[in-house]
Design a protein around this motif. Structure first.
Motif, PDB file in Angstrom:
ATOM      1  N   GLU A  56       6.203  -6.076   8.663  1.00 18.47           N
ATOM      2  CA  GLU A  56       7.711  -6.085   8.776  1.00 18.47           C
ATOM      3  C   GLU A  56       8.277  -4.759   8.636  1.00 18.47           C
ATOM      4  O   GLU A  56       7.795  -4.120   7.418  1.00 18.47           O
ATOM      5  CB  GLU A  56       8.240  -7.207   7.603  1.00 18.47           C
ATOM      6  N   TYR A 114       8.631  -3.280  -3.866  1.00 20.11           N
ATOM      7  CA  TYR A 114       7.563  -2.786  -3.238  1.00 20.11           C
ATOM      8  C   TYR A 114       7.144  -1.484  -4.204  1.00 20.11           C
ATOM      9  O   TYR A 114       8.001  -0.901  -4.873  1.00 20.11           O
ATOM     10  CB  TYR A 114       7.865  -2.191  -1.941  1.00 20.11           C
ATOM     11  N   THR A 125       3.257  -1.543  -0.259  1.00 16.47           N
ATOM     12  CA  THR A 125       2.661  -2.764  -0.958  1.00 16.47           C
ATOM     13  C   THR A 125       3.481  -3.438  -1.599  1.00 16.47           C
ATOM     14  O   THR A 125       4.335  -3.036  -2.694  1.00 16.47           O
ATOM     15  CB  THR A 125       1.523  -2.223  -1.814  1.00 16.47           C
ATOM     16  N   PRO A 126       3.834  -4.690  -1.488  1.00 16.89           N
ATOM     17  CA  PRO A 126       4.858  -5.389  -2.245  1.00 16.89           C
ATOM     18  C   PRO A 126       4.419  -5.544  -3.542  1.00 16.89           C
ATOM     19  O   PRO A 126       3.254  -5.598  -3.924  1.00 16.89           O
ATOM     20  CB  PRO A 126       4.732  -6.796  -1.497  1.00 16.89           C
ATOM     21  N   LYS A 153       6.874   0.245   6.543  1.00 15.46           N
ATOM     22  CA  LYS A 153       6.592  -1.207   6.830  1.00 15.46           C
ATOM     23  C   LYS A 153       6.166  -1.791   5.609  1.00 15.46           C
ATOM     24  O   LYS A 153       5.227  -1.103   4.834  1.00 15.46           O
ATOM     25  CB  LYS A 153       5.573  -1.204   8.069  1.00 15.46           C
ATOM     26  N   ASN A 154       6.011  -3.272   5.719  1.00 15.72           N
ATOM     27  CA  ASN A 154       5.422  -4.130   4.482  1.00 15.72           C
ATOM     28  C   ASN A 154       3.863  -4.022   5.124  1.00 15.72           C
ATOM     29  O   ASN A 154       3.430  -4.318   6.157  1.00 15.72           O
ATOM     30  CB  ASN A 154       5.945  -5.224   4.577  1.00 15.72           C
ATOM     31  N   LEU A 172      10.796  -2.035   7.272  1.00 20.48           N
ATOM     32  CA  LEU A 172      11.546  -2.295   5.947  1.00 20.48           C
ATOM     33  C   LEU A 172      12.880  -1.148   6.161  1.00 20.48           C
ATOM     34  O   LEU A 172      12.498  -0.091   6.037  1.00 20.48           O
ATOM     35  CB  LEU A 172      10.735  -1.903   4.831  1.00 20.48           C
ATOM     36  N   ASP A 189       3.466   2.691   4.876  1.00 17.96           N
ATOM     37  CA  ASP A 189       3.078   1.357   4.638  1.00 17.96           C
ATOM     38  C   ASP A 189       3.331   1.189   2.884  1.00 17.96           C
ATOM     39  O   ASP A 189       2.948   1.705   2.284  1.00 17.96           O
ATOM     40  CB  ASP A 189       1.925   0.912   5.233  1.00 17.96           C
TER      41      ASP A 189
END
Length: 624
Positions: A432, A479, A500-501, A426-427, A434, A498
């Motif tokens: 969100e 990411y 990180t963008p 996920k983001n 992914l 998770d």
């Protein structure tokens, strides 16, 4: 399979469509008395004398089938089917072909069987899952299996662990009378010590339960004070006469005994027994309220089925109940065992398997279709007699698979501790899911366990061995790459991966990234450079009208014209990388400026730090 327990558990009668004759009379009598080894010799004499009768071929094949001589059985079934349309013969032929690992040929014979018996559940399951074999061969391992040193050259089976004592049935006593089925001694019940996860190789007779008749296997109540075991009905002087009235045909009965002053005594026959049918292979439930067993009594679906009966307060048994089609088939179901968690283990040759008898598990609470335990519990040969001591996390089974020391051997099975790893990507900022993230799982020795990409929900599944650490590397464009550690776990473990963008600083005039690193004297994009440039891609996706001009600079070392050329190549490589990520070509341009626009004007006196500041890329916003 040559073990006597299976032989005694059922009587096989098939209408062949060909009459017996005076030439077959001697062999037929031996066959009727289950003396299959000697019967085969007599039928062979007829073929040596030129007989090509289908009845003789079938009797020969069935004789070898009943002692699990799969090579000879296959040979004679092949001859028998040339002039027969008997469905059960095709089924048995397919079983022997599977036992000899001729799976394609076995499939052909099963289809012929299905065409002749379309309403048989064995045929129906074939039509719905014809590719079952590949699924079984690829099934995740559930147990590790190894042989034990207690096996003899004769049949050993039905191993049952109670506390630290292993009970089993064996034909190892050469001083005993031989049984005509397979020319092995009669069965007795033996015991051996089980300590530190291993079986002691010394076995002793349980003399209090043994007689001159066949005994075994056993099942013991949770409190250890009552034992149930199989024994021939001759002990009660119960039997039926053969057709010629010259032989006594006994059945298998279930008996129980009580522990008195530490020894077994007060042996009695239970009220489920009847001389008209077999009742064998008892297994008592943990709560002591239900007895599971094998029988061919009225109401049996196939040759032998798994049945159960409740135990009344006075120790008598209620009405026997058939476990129905989720367990039983038109074939043979044998060696029932009920585990503490109410999962029933049994053997069957009527369900989809690898050959011969396969071991299945049936959850009596969920009441769903039984599942095949797969390799290595099951093989192309007969696998049966599965018992599971869950408190000690160890199981035992029997098999006549290749590599054993006897006709049937005992094997120890340890549950394969499995980890079902679910990775959820996920983001980290938006939550969100992914998709299309690249996921690689490795163990602590950097050995690859699995590689996959996340699905539309951001998920990916991996299988591994439990109680071992794993490392999960997750990558996705836009990411930051992250590595997650999975601690020692078993069963299902959900890893929230998770990401990180990759974030760029966007001002009114430019997009600011960290240094775009190039190898010395090179212009190709490195992995570190790609990581930073992905941030620019994210920024340009967030600002769909943004247009960027890339300016590439060098330090003052080197010749002017060379620096200009190198910086221009680097600028163009940068532009091409951004375009490769889906950015339109009209949204980004680039040019090299060599050493003409230093950030720090220090000339030949520049320090390394100052040279680094001058050796840079700039991402100017032409349009936002």
């Amino acid at each position: 399979m040559k073990n006597i327990y299976i032989a005694l558990s059922f009587v096989l009668t098939i209408s062949f469509g060909y009459a017996q004759s005076k030439e077959t009379k001697s062999a037929d009598k031996l066959y009727e008395r289950y003396e299959y080894v000697n019967a085969a010799k007599e039928y062979l004499k007829l073929t040596d004398n030129g007989s090509t009768d289908t009845y003789v071929f079938k009797q020969l094949a069935n004789s070898y089938y009943n002692v699990f001589n799969s090579i000879e059985a296959e040979k004679w079934y092949a001859k028998a089917i040339t002039t027969t349309q008997d469905a059960e013969t095709y089924f048995r032929y397919a079983q022997m072909l599977k036992a000899n690992k001729k799976y394609d040929d076995a499939g052909n014979q099963m289809r012929r069987f299905a065409s002749l018996a379309p309403n048989d559940n064995r045929a129906k399951s074939l039509s719905t899952q014809e590719n079952y074999l590949s699924k079984l061969l690829g099934k995740t391992k559930l147990f590790d299996v190894k042989t034990v040193g207690i096996n003899s050259k004769n049949s050993d089976f039905g191993a049952y662990l109670k506390d630290n004592t292993l009970y089993f049935a064996s034909a190892r006593n050469e001083a005993r009378k031989s049984y005509e089925w397979n020319n092995q001694p009669f069965l007795d019940i033996y015991q051996s010590d089980f300590k530190d996860g291993a079986v002691n190789n010394i076995a002793t007779e349980v003399t209090a339960l043994n007689t001159k008749f066949h005994e075994g296997p056993v099942s013991i109540s949770a409190d250890g004070n009552t034992v149930y075991f199989s024994r021939e009905s001759f002990f009660d002087n119960k039997f039926e006469k053969s057709t010629d009235k010259k032989s006594k045909l006994g059945k298998m009965y279930v008996y129980k005994a009580s522990k008195i002053d530490g020894k077994w005594g007060n042996v009695t026959s239970i009220n489920l027994n009847n001389k008209s049918y077999n009742t064998s292979s008892p297994s008592i439930s943990k709560d002591g309220k239900t007895l599971y067993f094998i029988s061919d009594r009225e109401g049996t679906i196939g040759k032998t089925d798994v049945w159960k009966a409740s135990i009344n307060e006075d120790g008598s048994f209620g009405t026997a109940e058939n476990l129905g089609p989720n367990v039983n088939t038109e074939g043979n179901e044998l060696s029932a065992f009920i585990a503490d968690d109410n999962v029933l283990y049994f053997a069957s040759n009527g369900k989809q398997g690898l050959g011969g008898l396969d071991i299945f598990a049936y959850d009596t609470v969920k009441n769903q279709e039984a599942i095949n335990l797969g390799i290595p519990v099951n093989s192309e040969k007969d696998d049966f007699g599965f018992t599971f001591n869950q408190s000690q996390n160890v199981a035992f089974m029997s098999s006549n698979r290749d590599g054993g020391v006897g006709d049937d051997d005992i094997y120890q099975a340890t549950p394969y501790c499995q980890l079902n790893l679910i990775v959820k990507v996920k983001n980290i900022k938006t939550g969100e899911n992914l998709s299309s993230a690249s996921i690689v799982v490795a163990n602590q020795n950097n050995k690859l366990i699995g590689k996959s990409t996340s699905d539309d929900m951001g998920n990916a599944n991996f299988q591994g061995e439990c109680d071992k650490p794993y490392f999960v590397n997750v990558e996705k464009d836009g990411y930051e790459i992250n590595v997650f550690e999975v601690p020692n776990s078993k069963g299902e473990f959900v890893l929230n991966a998770d990401l990180t963008p990759t974030v760029a600083i966007v001002t009114e005039k430019e997009v600011i990234l960290k240094e775009i690193k190039f190898d010395y004297d090179m212009s190709n994009i490195t992995s570190d450079g790609a990581f930073e440039l992905d941030k620019l891609v994210v920024a340009m996706n967030e600002y769909p009208n943004m247009v960027i001009f890339v300016k590439s600079h060098t330090d003052s070392r080197g010749k002017d014209d060379y620096n200009m050329s190198l910086s221009d190549r680097r600028a163009k490589s940068t532009v091409q990388y951004i375009i490769s990520k889906g950015v339109a070509t009209d949204r980004i341009k680039g040019q090299g400026f060599g050493e003409t626009e230093p950030k720090v004007k220090c000339g030949e006196a520049c320090t390394e730090e100052e040279h680094a500041q001058n050796r840079r890329s700039e991402f100017l916003i032409v349009k936002k």
